[in-house]
Design an enzyme around this catalytic site. Structure first.
Site, PDB file in Angstrom:
ATOM      1  N   HIS A   1       0.812  -1.224   0.000  1.00 42.86           N
ATOM      2  CA  HIS A   1       0.000   0.000   0.000  1.00 42.86           C
ATOM      3  C   HIS A   1       0.839   1.266   0.000  1.00 42.86           C
ATOM      4  O   HIS A   1       0.306   2.366  -0.198  1.00 42.86           O
ATOM      5  CB  HIS A   1      -0.985   0.001   1.182  1.00 42.86           C
ATOM      6  CG  HIS A   1      -0.404   0.420   2.490  1.00 42.86           C
ATOM      7  ND1 HIS A   1       0.068  -0.475   3.431  1.00 42.86           N
ATOM      8  CD2 HIS A   1      -0.213   1.652   3.026  1.00 42.86           C
ATOM      9  CE1 HIS A   1       0.503   0.190   4.484  1.00 42.86           C
ATOM     10  NE2 HIS A   1       0.348   1.480   4.271  1.00 42.86           N
TER      11      HIS A   1
ATOM     12  N   ASP B   1      -0.355  -7.527   1.986  1.00 41.33           N
ATOM     13  CA  ASP B   1       0.279  -6.203   1.934  1.00 41.33           C
ATOM     14  C   ASP B   1       1.791  -6.351   2.018  1.00 41.33           C
ATOM     15  O   ASP B   1       2.416  -6.103   3.054  1.00 41.33           O
ATOM     16  CB  ASP B   1      -0.265  -5.341   3.075  1.00 41.33           C
ATOM     17  CG  ASP B   1       0.080  -3.871   2.910  1.00 41.33           C
ATOM     18  OD1 ASP B   1       0.545  -3.486   1.821  1.00 41.33           O
ATOM     19  OD2 ASP B   1      -0.141  -3.109   3.877  1.00 41.33           O
TER      20      ASP B   1
ATOM     21  N   SER C   1       4.427   2.404   8.124  1.00 39.96           N
ATOM     22  CA  SER C   1       4.053   1.356   7.172  1.00 39.96           C
ATOM     23  C   SER C   1       5.264   0.873   6.380  1.00 39.96           C
ATOM     24  O   SER C   1       6.122   1.661   5.973  1.00 39.96           O
ATOM     25  CB  SER C   1       2.999   1.891   6.198  1.00 39.96           C
ATOM     26  OG  SER C   1       1.783   2.140   6.843  1.00 39.96           O
TER      27      SER C   1
END
Length: 274
Positions: free
Chosen positions: A69, A116, A221
């Site tokens: 992402h 992910d 992230s």
């Protein structure tokens, strides 16, 4: 009951404590410089400068692992910086790379961030140094941490839900939350899959305010989740609601993707299974 003034003073003291305790990636601390030499900063162009956007970690001399992402529509002029502690200071240890190839997992789901995981091939191999090295990651058949196991993570993500960012790398020890709890409707429900680990740490008194959750957050992230020094997860989407009791950080389980990783990096070019 105290006066209105006393109530306001108490509220102000609580607010100051709340701000002062949010010193890391929601409750972490500054890492020793270059003590995590595998860490990568993925940076996006912003005017004449580059701005930290996501984390990552080196897994081979020309490869960095991160979250899909983070780069959903391609490199977009982003660069990868290794050997970083301070994002702003001109450290001699820094090595900056263009993105030669980006491989987002083909089954990545924007709906719940399942699968992910992404691999970035740098435009050249990095130079190994005390500040730049690869991380060992868990492969298929390895033991992932169970509920209540202590794991740790790091990043340059937001210090709070207001979006303030640190300049220097932060690290945080957290505890794995049971998959059964994270599948509950008041946690993540159907969005939580078998490819995910969730983790946080509730900080009771005397840490400051009771029941404050320490967590990864926006900007973390793509960074690593480690168990006994081995990377077992990739910081995914739980940090969208940083520090909330029923929204732990969510991490992609790396060992579920050994074949895809090997094929992508051409380490073991075996035929993919159905």
């Amino acid at each position: 009951m105290g006066s209105e003034k006393e109530v306001l003073v108490a509220a102000a003291v609580f607010l100051v404590a709340l701000i002062s305790q949010s010193e890391g990636i929601i409750g972490g601390r500054e890492a020793a410089p270059h003590s995590r030499p595998y860490m990568a900063s993925i940076q996006a162009p912003e005017g004449e400068t580059m701005k930290h956007e996501c984390g990552g970690f080196a897994v081979a001399d020309q490869w960095v692992m991160t979250a899909a992402h983070c780069l959903p529509s391609g490199p977009g002029g982003r660069k990868v910086v290794l050997g970083v502690h301070s994002l702003s200071e001109p450290e001699e240890t820094k090595q900056t790379f263009d993105i030669l190839e980006l491989h987002n997992h083909p089954d990545f789901s924007p709906w719940n961030y399942d699968n992910d995981i992404a691999l970035i091939k740098l435009d050249r191999p990095f130079n190994v140094s005390e500040a730049v090295k690869t991380a060992e990651f868990l492969r298929a058949g390895g033991a992932n941490p169970g509920a209540d196991a202590e794991v740790d993570t790091a990043g340059w993500g937001s210090l709070d839900n207001l979006g303030s960012r640190p300049d220097k790398l932060k690290e945080l020890a957290v505890e794995v939350v049971s998959s059964a709890r994270c599948r509950r409707s008041d946690y993540f429900g159907r969005k939580f899959t078998d490819n995910m680990i969730c983790a946080h740490r509730v900080c009771p008194d005397p840490c400051g305010q009771p029941h404050r959750k320490e967590d990864s957050c926006d900007g973390d992230s793509g960074g690593p989740l480690l168990y006994n020094g081995v990377v077992v997860g990739i910081t995914s989407n739980g940090g969208k609601k940083c520090g909330q009791m029923k929204k732990p950080g969510i991490y992609t389980i790396i060992s579920h993707y050994t074949e895809w990783i090997d094929n992508t990096m051409a380490l073991q070019p075996t035929a993919a299974q159905d």
